[in-house]
Design an enzyme around this catalytic site. Sequence first.
Site, PDB file in Angstrom:
ATOM      1  N   SER A  84      53.549   7.464  46.008  1.00 23.88           N
ATOM      2  CA  SER A  84      52.376   8.387  45.784  1.00 23.88           C
ATOM      3  C   SER A  84      51.482   8.255  47.299  1.00 23.88           C
ATOM      4  O   SER A  84      50.861   7.298  47.348  1.00 23.88           O
ATOM      5  CB  SER A  84      51.672   8.212  44.532  1.00 23.88           C
ATOM      6  OG  SER A  84      50.330   9.124  44.530  1.00 23.88           O
ATOM      7  N   HIS A 109      55.761  11.551  46.829  1.00 22.64           N
ATOM      8  CA  HIS A 109      54.731  12.022  45.493  1.00 22.64           C
ATOM      9  C   HIS A 109      53.313  12.596  45.948  1.00 22.64           C
ATOM     10  O   HIS A 109      52.827  11.754  46.496  1.00 22.64           O
ATOM     11  CB  HIS A 109      54.796  11.029  44.492  1.00 22.64           C
ATOM     12  CG  HIS A 109      54.189  11.414  43.151  1.00 22.64           C
ATOM     13  ND1 HIS A 109      54.881  11.987  42.125  1.00 22.64           N
ATOM     14  CD2 HIS A 109      52.689  11.327  42.675  1.00 22.64           C
ATOM     15  CE1 HIS A 109      54.150  12.230  41.250  1.00 22.64           C
ATOM     16  NE2 HIS A 109      52.694  11.897  41.534  1.00 22.64           N
ATOM     17  N   ASP A 140      50.062  14.241  44.721  1.00 24.41           N
ATOM     18  CA  ASP A 140      49.009  14.394  43.600  1.00 24.41           C
ATOM     19  C   ASP A 140      48.174  15.599  43.962  1.00 24.41           C
ATOM     20  O   ASP A 140      47.456  15.337  44.799  1.00 24.41           O
ATOM     21  CB  ASP A 140      48.574  13.086  43.291  1.00 24.41           C
ATOM     22  CG  ASP A 140      49.370  12.105  42.553  1.00 24.41           C
ATOM     23  OD1 ASP A 140      49.882  12.469  41.638  1.00 24.41           O
ATOM     24  OD2 ASP A 140      49.532  10.930  43.207  1.00 24.41           O
ATOM     25  N   MET A 158      45.173  17.666  42.534  1.00 25.38           N
ATOM     26  CA  MET A 158      44.159  17.675  41.472  1.00 25.38           C
ATOM     27  C   MET A 158      43.069  18.569  41.935  1.00 25.38           C
ATOM     28  O   MET A 158      42.596  18.764  42.880  1.00 25.38           O
ATOM     29  CB  MET A 158      43.199  16.164  41.503  1.00 25.38           C
ATOM     30  CG  MET A 158      44.530  15.040  41.387  1.00 25.38           C
ATOM     31  SD  MET A 158      43.749  13.474  40.983  1.00 25.38           S
ATOM     32  CE  MET A 158      44.900  12.356  41.163  1.00 25.38           C
ATOM     33  N   HIS A 160      53.035  16.909  42.274  1.00 25.14           N
ATOM     34  CA  HIS A 160      52.495  16.743  40.823  1.00 25.14           C
ATOM     35  C   HIS A 160      51.355  17.422  40.592  1.00 25.14           C
ATOM     36  O   HIS A 160      50.190  16.918  41.144  1.00 25.14           O
ATOM     37  CB  HIS A 160      52.469  14.999  40.503  1.00 25.14           C
ATOM     38  CG  HIS A 160      51.676  14.679  39.168  1.00 25.14           C
ATOM     39  ND1 HIS A 160      51.244  13.594  38.740  1.00 25.14           N
ATOM     40  CD2 HIS A 160      51.712  15.407  37.892  1.00 25.14           C
ATOM     41  CE1 HIS A 160      50.813  13.378  37.811  1.00 25.14           C
ATOM     42  NE2 HIS A 160      50.922  14.644  37.091  1.00 25.14           N
ATOM     43  N   MET A 180      48.205  18.290  38.948  1.00 25.56           N
ATOM     44  CA  MET A 180      47.209  18.255  37.697  1.00 25.56           C
ATOM     45  C   MET A 180      46.218  19.115  37.875  1.00 25.56           C
ATOM     46  O   MET A 180      44.940  18.759  38.176  1.00 25.56           O
ATOM     47  CB  MET A 180      46.773  16.524  37.839  1.00 25.56           C
ATOM     48  CG  MET A 180      47.671  15.647  37.543  1.00 25.56           C
ATOM     49  SD  MET A 180      47.407  13.970  38.150  1.00 25.56           S
ATOM     50  CE  MET A 180      48.084  14.206  39.805  1.00 25.56           C
ATOM     51  N   MET A 236      53.554  10.157  31.873  1.00 22.99           N
ATOM     52  CA  MET A 236      52.282   9.344  32.520  1.00 22.99           C
ATOM     53  C   MET A 236      52.001   8.126  31.819  1.00 22.99           C
ATOM     54  O   MET A 236      51.934   8.166  30.512  1.00 22.99           O
ATOM     55  CB  MET A 236      50.936  10.169  32.292  1.00 22.99           C
ATOM     56  CG  MET A 236      51.119  11.782  33.170  1.00 22.99           C
ATOM     57  SD  MET A 236      51.007  11.307  35.053  1.00 22.99           S
ATOM     58  CE  MET A 236      49.790  10.246  35.423  1.00 22.99           C
ATOM     59  N   GLY A 258      44.616  11.137  37.213  1.00 23.34           N
ATOM     60  CA  GLY A 258      43.213  11.508  37.937  1.00 23.34           C
ATOM     61  C   GLY A 258      43.255  10.489  38.911  1.00 23.34           C
ATOM     62  O   GLY A 258      42.407  10.733  39.883  1.00 23.34           O
ATOM     63  N   PHE A 259      43.740   9.236  38.636  1.00 22.73           N
ATOM     64  CA  PHE A 259      43.211   8.320  39.785  1.00 22.73           C
ATOM     65  C   PHE A 259      44.186   7.205  40.140  1.00 22.73           C
ATOM     66  O   PHE A 259      45.020   6.755  39.007  1.00 22.73           O
ATOM     67  CB  PHE A 259      41.820   7.361  39.414  1.00 22.73           C
ATOM     68  CG  PHE A 259      40.584   8.366  39.118  1.00 22.73           C
ATOM     69  CD1 PHE A 259      39.936   8.840  40.160  1.00 22.73           C
ATOM     70  CD2 PHE A 259      40.543   8.723  37.844  1.00 22.73           C
ATOM     71  CE1 PHE A 259      38.563   9.243  40.057  1.00 22.73           C
ATOM     72  CE2 PHE A 259      39.261   9.619  37.713  1.00 22.73           C
ATOM     73  CZ  PHE A 259      38.602   9.819  38.867  1.00 22.73           C
ATOM     74  N   GLY A 292      45.767   3.070  40.811  1.00 23.90           N
ATOM     75  CA  GLY A 292      45.172   2.007  40.642  1.00 23.90           C
ATOM     76  C   GLY A 292      44.568   1.647  39.301  1.00 23.90           C
ATOM     77  O   GLY A 292      44.055   0.650  39.177  1.00 23.90           O
ATOM     78  N   ASP A 330      54.822   7.472  36.123  1.00 23.54           N
ATOM     79  CA  ASP A 330      53.794   7.564  36.954  1.00 23.54           C
ATOM     80  C   ASP A 330      52.433   6.980  36.355  1.00 23.54           C
ATOM     81  O   ASP A 330      51.812   7.226  35.635  1.00 23.54           O
ATOM     82  CB  ASP A 330      53.650   9.123  37.313  1.00 23.54           C
ATOM     83  CG  ASP A 330      52.563   9.171  38.469  1.00 23.54           C
ATOM     84  OD1 ASP A 330      51.892   8.270  39.261  1.00 23.54           O
ATOM     85  OD2 ASP A 330      52.195  10.308  38.432  1.00 23.54           O
ATOM     86  N   GLY A 331      51.943   5.911  37.260  1.00 21.59           N
ATOM     87  CA  GLY A 331      50.800   5.277  36.814  1.00 21.59           C
ATOM     88  C   GLY A 331      50.755   3.895  36.454  1.00 21.59           C
ATOM     89  O   GLY A 331      51.313   3.427  35.605  1.00 21.59           O
ATOM     90  N   GLY A 332      50.381   2.883  37.293  1.00 19.52           N
ATOM     91  CA  GLY A 332      50.555   1.538  37.104  1.00 19.52           C
ATOM     92  C   GLY A 332      51.792   0.866  37.426  1.00 19.52           C
ATOM     93  O   GLY A 332      52.188  -0.252  36.674  1.00 19.52           O
ATOM     94  N   GLY A 339      51.917   4.400  43.593  1.00 25.93           N
ATOM     95  CA  GLY A 339      50.908   4.695  44.683  1.00 25.93           C
ATOM     96  C   GLY A 339      50.541   3.159  45.287  1.00 25.93           C
ATOM     97  O   GLY A 339      50.903   2.845  46.224  1.00 25.93           O
ATOM     98  N   SER A 340      49.400   2.434  44.563  1.00 22.14           N
ATOM     99  CA  SER A 340      48.986   1.371  45.286  1.00 22.14           C
ATOM    100  C   SER A 340      49.778   0.216  45.342  1.00 22.14           C
ATOM    101  O   SER A 340      49.620  -0.482  46.282  1.00 22.14           O
ATOM    102  CB  SER A 340      47.866   0.909  44.244  1.00 22.14           C
ATOM    103  OG  SER A 340      48.136   0.826  42.961  1.00 22.14           O
TER     104      SER A 340
HETATM  105  C1  DX5 Z   1      47.452   9.384  38.907  1.00 23.38           C
HETATM  106  C2  DX5 Z   1      48.628  10.055  39.879  1.00 23.38           C
HETATM  107  C3  DX5 Z   1      49.486   8.758  40.326  1.00 23.38           C
HETATM  108  C4  DX5 Z   1      48.807   7.963  41.254  1.00 23.38           C
HETATM  109  C5  DX5 Z   1      49.637   6.664  40.817  1.00 23.38           C
HETATM  110  O1  DX5 Z   1      47.053  10.486  38.216  1.00 23.38           O
HETATM  111  O2  DX5 Z   1      49.459  10.962  39.156  1.00 23.38           O
HETATM  112  O3  DX5 Z   1      50.564   9.231  41.038  1.00 23.38           O
HETATM  113  O4  DX5 Z   1      49.063   7.907  42.582  1.00 23.38           O
HETATM  114  O5  DX5 Z   1      48.784   5.586  41.230  1.00 23.38           O
HETATM  115  P1  DX5 Z   1      49.206   4.080  41.017  1.00 23.38           P
HETATM  116  O6  DX5 Z   1      50.608   3.792  41.356  1.00 23.38           O
HETATM  117  O7  DX5 Z   1      48.246   3.283  41.904  1.00 23.38           O
HETATM  118  O8  DX5 Z   1      48.714   3.679  39.656  1.00 23.38           O
HETATM  119 ZN    ZN Z   2      51.171  11.670  40.177  1.00 20.90          ZN
END
Ligand code: DX5
Ligand code: ZN
Length: 235
Positions: free
Chosen positions: A16, A40, A42, A44, A73, A75, A144, A149-150, A152, A182-184, A204-205
């Site tokens: 991401s 990916h 995002d 928003m 993606h 959002m 999800m 939304g964020f 990390g 997706d997420g963490g 992502g992170s």
């Molecule tokens: C969050 C995004 C994710 C985000 C994941 O709403 O949809 O794609 O980038 O980031 P990490 O992998 O750091 O949780």
């Molecule tokens: Zn995403």
Amino acid sequence: MALYTRVYMAVQISPSILSADYARLADETAAVSGVADWLHVDVMDYHFVPNLTIGLPVVEALLKHTSLPLDCHLMIDDPDRWAPGYAEAGAGNVTVHAEAARAPVRTLRAIRAAGARAGLALNPGTAVEPYEDLLPEVDMLLLMTVEPGFGGQQFLDMVLPKLRRTRALVARQGGAVWLQVDGGVSAETIERCADAGADVFVAGSAVYGADDPARAIQALRAQAERATAGSAWAR
Ligand code: DX5
Ligand code: ZN
């Protein structure tokens, strides 16, 4: 290596760019091309989620700089209005949120008609069962594993039982729908996701926070492949 049906097998990694340096997107994309399966993106809008990122103009610009397929993606509110434009621009996959789409069948069909894969995303608190009848309209389900939304945020283990139920639903339909998380998603959590039934992993992170994003992807892929091979669902 265990024997399992190939349709279930391929692990795909979709880094991401939310965690990349937005001022250097072409370089950040190049850092994962040849290693990642998707990029990916995002999108928003400050309404569906309390954050604002990028939209169609940046997606169009990215498409000129990478041969990686874009995994968009969305959002955003009113994806029925905006999603087909991303497919028409050339995104390889466009995912809309079930909580935001008012005409999901029409929108998913419009995405496919424009030549992209159609994705449907569910927030952590949204049950999958009401969407079972939509599966023939969907190429990928995104579960999800954080509130959207964020980047990390901490991975939500409470989604894992839903992931297992979703894998069983998908298997009953023939196994063609990809199952994305997706997420963490990180070295600490990716094996649990693969074991529960995910086959497409957004990170992502864990990728862009690493010193070497390409190596981070290779390591995540190896972990996910090992966990998939040992899982009950992929046998
Ligand atoms: C969050 C995004 C994710 C985000 C994941 O709403 O949809 O794609 O980038 O980031 P990490 O992998 O750091 O949780
Ligand atoms: Zn995403």
